[in-house]
Scaffold this motif. Structure first.
Motif, PDB file in Angstrom:
ATOM      1  N   VAL A 129       8.494  41.396  61.961  1.00 42.26           N
ATOM      2  CA  VAL A 129       9.379  41.582  63.172  1.00 42.26           C
ATOM      3  C   VAL A 129      10.806  41.614  62.765  1.00 42.26           C
ATOM      4  O   VAL A 129      11.513  42.342  63.829  1.00 42.26           O
ATOM      5  N   ALA A 130      11.255  40.663  62.133  1.00 42.94           N
ATOM      6  CA  ALA A 130      12.577  40.840  61.753  1.00 42.94           C
ATOM      7  C   ALA A 130      13.690  42.191  61.210  1.00 42.94           C
ATOM      8  O   ALA A 130      14.600  42.393  61.447  1.00 42.94           O
ATOM      9  N   LYS A 131      12.543  42.651  60.589  1.00 43.15           N
ATOM     10  CA  LYS A 131      12.911  44.009  59.832  1.00 43.15           C
ATOM     11  C   LYS A 131      12.884  44.977  60.719  1.00 43.15           C
ATOM     12  O   LYS A 131      13.621  46.124  60.503  1.00 43.15           O
ATOM     13  N   THR A 132      12.008  44.943  61.980  1.00 43.02           N
ATOM     14  CA  THR A 132      11.947  46.173  62.755  1.00 43.02           C
ATOM     15  C   THR A 132      12.922  46.319  63.698  1.00 43.02           C
ATOM     16  O   THR A 132      13.218  44.956  64.363  1.00 43.02           O
ATOM     17  N   ILE A 133      13.462  47.408  64.212  1.00 36.41           N
ATOM     18  CA  ILE A 133      14.163  47.684  65.189  1.00 36.41           C
ATOM     19  C   ILE A 133      13.118  48.026  66.280  1.00 36.41           C
ATOM     20  O   ILE A 133      12.804  49.027  66.626  1.00 36.41           O
ATOM     21  N   GLY A 134      12.556  46.852  66.959  1.00 38.72           N
ATOM     22  CA  GLY A 134      11.675  46.954  67.776  1.00 38.72           C
ATOM     23  C   GLY A 134      11.783  47.493  69.060  1.00 38.72           C
ATOM     24  O   GLY A 134      12.629  46.841  69.879  1.00 38.72           O
ATOM     25  N   VAL A 135      11.190  48.541  69.711  1.00 32.14           N
ATOM     26  CA  VAL A 135      11.568  49.139  70.978  1.00 32.14           C
ATOM     27  C   VAL A 135      10.364  49.479  71.902  1.00 32.14           C
ATOM     28  O   VAL A 135       9.291  50.238  71.312  1.00 32.14           O
ATOM     29  N   ASP A 136      10.451  48.877  72.943  1.00 34.91           N
ATOM     30  CA  ASP A 136       9.258  49.259  74.121  1.00 34.91           C
ATOM     31  C   ASP A 136      10.050  50.292  75.089  1.00 34.91           C
ATOM     32  O   ASP A 136      10.925  50.233  75.448  1.00 34.91           O
ATOM     33  N   THR A 137       9.325  51.522  74.666  1.00 36.38           N
ATOM     34  CA  THR A 137       9.956  52.730  75.304  1.00 36.38           C
ATOM     35  C   THR A 137       9.897  53.015  76.865  1.00 36.38           C
ATOM     36  O   THR A 137      10.257  53.795  77.411  1.00 36.38           O
TER      37      THR A 137
ATOM     38  N   ALA B  33      14.844  45.588  71.670  1.00 40.46           N
ATOM     39  CA  ALA B  33      15.307  46.594  72.798  1.00 40.46           C
ATOM     40  C   ALA B  33      14.300  47.031  73.515  1.00 40.46           C
ATOM     41  O   ALA B  33      13.073  47.041  72.942  1.00 40.46           O
ATOM     42  N   ILE B  34      14.606  47.189  74.869  1.00 42.92           N
ATOM     43  CA  ILE B  34      13.498  47.877  75.793  1.00 42.92           C
ATOM     44  C   ILE B  34      14.070  49.350  76.271  1.00 42.92           C
ATOM     45  O   ILE B  34      15.482  49.235  76.408  1.00 42.92           O
ATOM     46  N   CYS B  35      13.740  50.280  76.559  1.00 43.12           N
ATOM     47  CA  CYS B  35      14.137  51.090  77.441  1.00 43.12           C
ATOM     48  C   CYS B  35      13.929  50.821  78.838  1.00 43.12           C
ATOM     49  O   CYS B  35      12.729  50.840  79.499  1.00 43.12           O
ATOM     50  N   MET B  36      14.986  50.365  79.527  1.00 40.23           N
ATOM     51  CA  MET B  36      15.062  49.754  80.778  1.00 40.23           C
ATOM     52  C   MET B  36      14.949  50.384  81.764  1.00 40.23           C
ATOM     53  O   MET B  36      15.766  51.006  82.162  1.00 40.23           O
TER      54      MET B  36
ATOM     55  N   VAL C  92      19.614  46.950  75.491  1.00 42.14           N
ATOM     56  CA  VAL C  92      18.599  47.846  76.099  1.00 42.14           C
ATOM     57  C   VAL C  92      19.056  49.428  76.042  1.00 42.14           C
ATOM     58  O   VAL C  92      20.254  49.741  75.689  1.00 42.14           O
ATOM     59  N   ILE C  93      18.013  50.365  76.467  1.00 41.30           N
ATOM     60  CA  ILE C  93      18.453  51.726  76.550  1.00 41.30           C
ATOM     61  C   ILE C  93      18.249  52.110  77.899  1.00 41.30           C
ATOM     62  O   ILE C  93      17.072  51.786  78.534  1.00 41.30           O
ATOM     63  N   GLN C  94      19.101  52.557  78.752  1.00 40.81           N
ATOM     64  CA  GLN C  94      18.917  52.768  80.238  1.00 40.81           C
ATOM     65  C   GLN C  94      18.169  54.049  80.576  1.00 40.81           C
ATOM     66  O   GLN C  94      18.475  55.230  79.859  1.00 40.81           O
ATOM     67  N   SER C  95      17.179  53.761  81.172  1.00 34.01           N
ATOM     68  CA  SER C  95      16.180  54.773  81.559  1.00 34.01           C
ATOM     69  C   SER C  95      16.070  54.881  83.196  1.00 34.01           C
ATOM     70  O   SER C  95      16.249  53.705  83.680  1.00 34.01           O
ATOM     71  N   VAL C  96      15.520  56.186  83.365  1.00 31.39           N
ATOM     72  CA  VAL C  96      15.118  56.215  84.956  1.00 31.39           C
ATOM     73  C   VAL C  96      13.936  56.804  84.968  1.00 31.39           C
ATOM     74  O   VAL C  96      13.804  58.001  84.158  1.00 31.39           O
ATOM     75  N   GLU C  97      13.014  56.728  85.911  1.00 39.57           N
ATOM     76  CA  GLU C  97      11.713  57.236  86.090  1.00 39.57           C
ATOM     77  C   GLU C  97      11.622  58.381  87.120  1.00 39.57           C
ATOM     78  O   GLU C  97      11.371  57.705  88.120  1.00 39.57           O
ATOM     79  N   GLY C  98      11.882  59.499  86.868  1.00 38.01           N
ATOM     80  CA  GLY C  98      11.869  60.642  87.677  1.00 38.01           C
ATOM     81  C   GLY C  98      13.269  61.001  88.094  1.00 38.01           C
ATOM     82  O   GLY C  98      14.405  60.251  88.092  1.00 38.01           O
TER      83      GLY C  98
ATOM     84  N   SER D 216       6.256  58.599  76.915  1.00 36.15           N
ATOM     85  CA  SER D 216       6.507  57.210  76.715  1.00 36.15           C
ATOM     86  C   SER D 216       5.381  56.161  77.242  1.00 36.15           C
ATOM     87  O   SER D 216       5.230  55.208  76.226  1.00 36.15           O
ATOM     88  N   HIS D 217       4.660  56.561  77.980  1.00 39.66           N
ATOM     89  CA  HIS D 217       3.275  55.561  78.205  1.00 39.66           C
ATOM     90  C   HIS D 217       2.158  56.390  78.674  1.00 39.66           C
ATOM     91  O   HIS D 217       2.052  57.270  79.571  1.00 39.66           O
ATOM     92  N   THR D 218       1.104  56.172  77.798  1.00 36.48           N
ATOM     93  CA  THR D 218      -0.114  56.826  77.965  1.00 36.48           C
ATOM     94  C   THR D 218      -1.159  56.238  76.947  1.00 36.48           C
ATOM     95  O   THR D 218      -0.848  55.248  76.289  1.00 36.48           O
ATOM     96  N   GLY D 219      -2.253  57.046  76.756  1.00 37.24           N
ATOM     97  CA  GLY D 219      -3.407  56.699  76.069  1.00 37.24           C
ATOM     98  C   GLY D 219      -4.181  57.868  75.631  1.00 37.24           C
ATOM     99  O   GLY D 219      -4.173  58.821  76.499  1.00 37.24           O
ATOM    100  N   LEU D 220      -5.129  57.963  74.756  1.00 40.85           N
ATOM    101  CA  LEU D 220      -6.043  58.952  74.519  1.00 40.85           C
ATOM    102  C   LEU D 220      -6.911  58.651  75.646  1.00 40.85           C
ATOM    103  O   LEU D 220      -7.611  57.875  75.978  1.00 40.85           O
TER     104      LEU D 220
END
Length: 389
Positions: A45-53, A83-86, A141-147, A236-240
């Protein structure tokens, strides 16, 4: 004897964490870390630049409503993510008047400015910013907008948004913009993919250095965007669509929102990355099984985290009489299981990314693969997309 053995284990655990970083040592999470995660998970966890996109931070969009204080930095630290894509969307309520989308967008950004200021946080505008924040153990954070509803046919607004810190643009969302950009995967097809304005927006985003997110796009819209974009894209967000389970009603609702094996390969072959959301899983192990299913199709270099959850509490406007002197606030309803990032699954005892790393290790993923999925793949395309002009 039992107590001395317990003390020795504690000292060994802390000594192991010493190489992970002082922030981990000072973190309030240390109280549960020894029992719940162990040094190997903490190290990864400490090594990862973990991002929820894809993570929603609810904000008032009217500009005249109070915005309660949120512990964005604390919730992010608890999650184990860097970070998160906020993100936020402006079309949950019908857009009626000219400039409704734009006004809501500006109000949302202003509210997010305030939230970041109160949490002593900054937006990361490029990969260098992400790396610096991670090195300093600072939440970001990374600034995001949906649409693209805020554009309303005015391409110059994209550069204005860029100047305000936007670096992640979800091209489409649930409803058509007043000047549509393309076909939405849950709505009847109207445009055969992208509209001319949608194509113009992609080209301008490439020029400026804004990453394009093709979630909510039909296959034809995705494929058209891949032909136009000179930079890698994200879904950014889906699944099979093979991971639906046995609930027929759920499957019917979710099917249009999911990606096929064939379409996933097309995105990966174009250099794109696909986020796996939590909505198809009831546990960290099931989530990781969904990750594995997608990795088996497109490879580990093209998969990332994209929970579509809320890191902070959902924003609920006060009742009409609330906020007046001597009027006690009503109790907020409890969040639904799965709504909050750090409560994505029933009886979740640790932060989101800690739980995911644990499950990935138990299912055979190695450290390098976990770090790629946790944020390395996103960082690669974010860097490529934001180099801009």
């Amino acid at each position: 004897m039992a107590n001395s053995q317990e003390e020795w284990s504690r000292r060994k655990f802390i000594a192991t964490l010493a190489g992970v970083g002082t922030t981990m040592m000072l973190s309030p999470l240390l109280s549960w870390a020894e029992d719940e995660i162990g040094p190997r998970i903490a190290k990864i966890v400490a090594k990862t630049i973990g991002v929820d996109t894809h993570n929603h931070i609810d904000v008032p969009l009217s500009g005249d409503l109070p915005y309660p204080a949120i512990d964005l930095a604390g919730d992010l630290q608890k999650s184990g993510l860097s970070a998160i894509c906020m993100t936020f969307a402006v079309d949950y309520q019908k857009l009626v008047n000219p400039d409704d989308g734009y006004k809501r967008f500006i109000n949302g950004l202003n509210a997010m400015d305030d939230a970041l200021k109160s949490n002593k946080m900054k937006r990361s505008l490029n990969l260098s910013d992400l790396k610096t924040a991670h090195k300093k153990h600072q939440a970001t954070v990374i600034q995001s907008v949906e649409g693209g509803h805020f554009l309303e046919g005015k391409i110059e607004r994209l550069e204005e948004a860029y100047q305000r810190g936007l670096r992640h643009l979800g091209l489409l969302h649930d409803n058509d913009a007043s000047v549509p950009l393309g076909d939405i995967f849950t709505n009847p097809v109207k445009w055969g993919g992208l509209t001319p304005f949608g194509e113009e927006v992609i080209k301008e985003a490439n020029r400026l250095g804004i990453m394009i997110d093709l979630a909510h796009c039909t296959n034809d819209a995705v494929n058209a965007a891949l032909k136009i974009s000179t930079k890698p894209v994200i879904i950014s967000h889906t699944g099979l669509d093979t991971q639906l389970g046995s609930n027929a009603n759920f499957a019917k609702m979710m099917k249009p929102r999911l990606i096929s094996k064939e379409q996933a390969k097309i995105v990966a072959e174009a250099g794109g990355v696909i986020g796996v959301w939590t909505h198809l899983s009831d546990s960290p192990m099931e989530y990781v099984q969904n990750v594995r299913a997608l990795v088996d199709i497109v490879g580990i270099d093209h998969v990332c985290i994209g929970t579509d959850t809320k890191l902070t509490p959902a924003y609920r406007p006060p009742a009409p009489n609330q906020g007046k002197e001597n009027t006690p606030p009503k109790e907020k309803p409890k969040a639904r299981v799965g709504e909050r990032t750090n409560e994505a699954w029933q009886d979740q005892k640790v932060g989101f990314y800690y739980a995911v790393v644990d499950a990935m290790l138990k299912t055979g993923f190695n450290e390098d693969e976990i770090i790629k999925f946790g944020g390395g793949n996103f960082c690669r395309i974010f860097d490529a997309a934001t180099t801009g002009k």
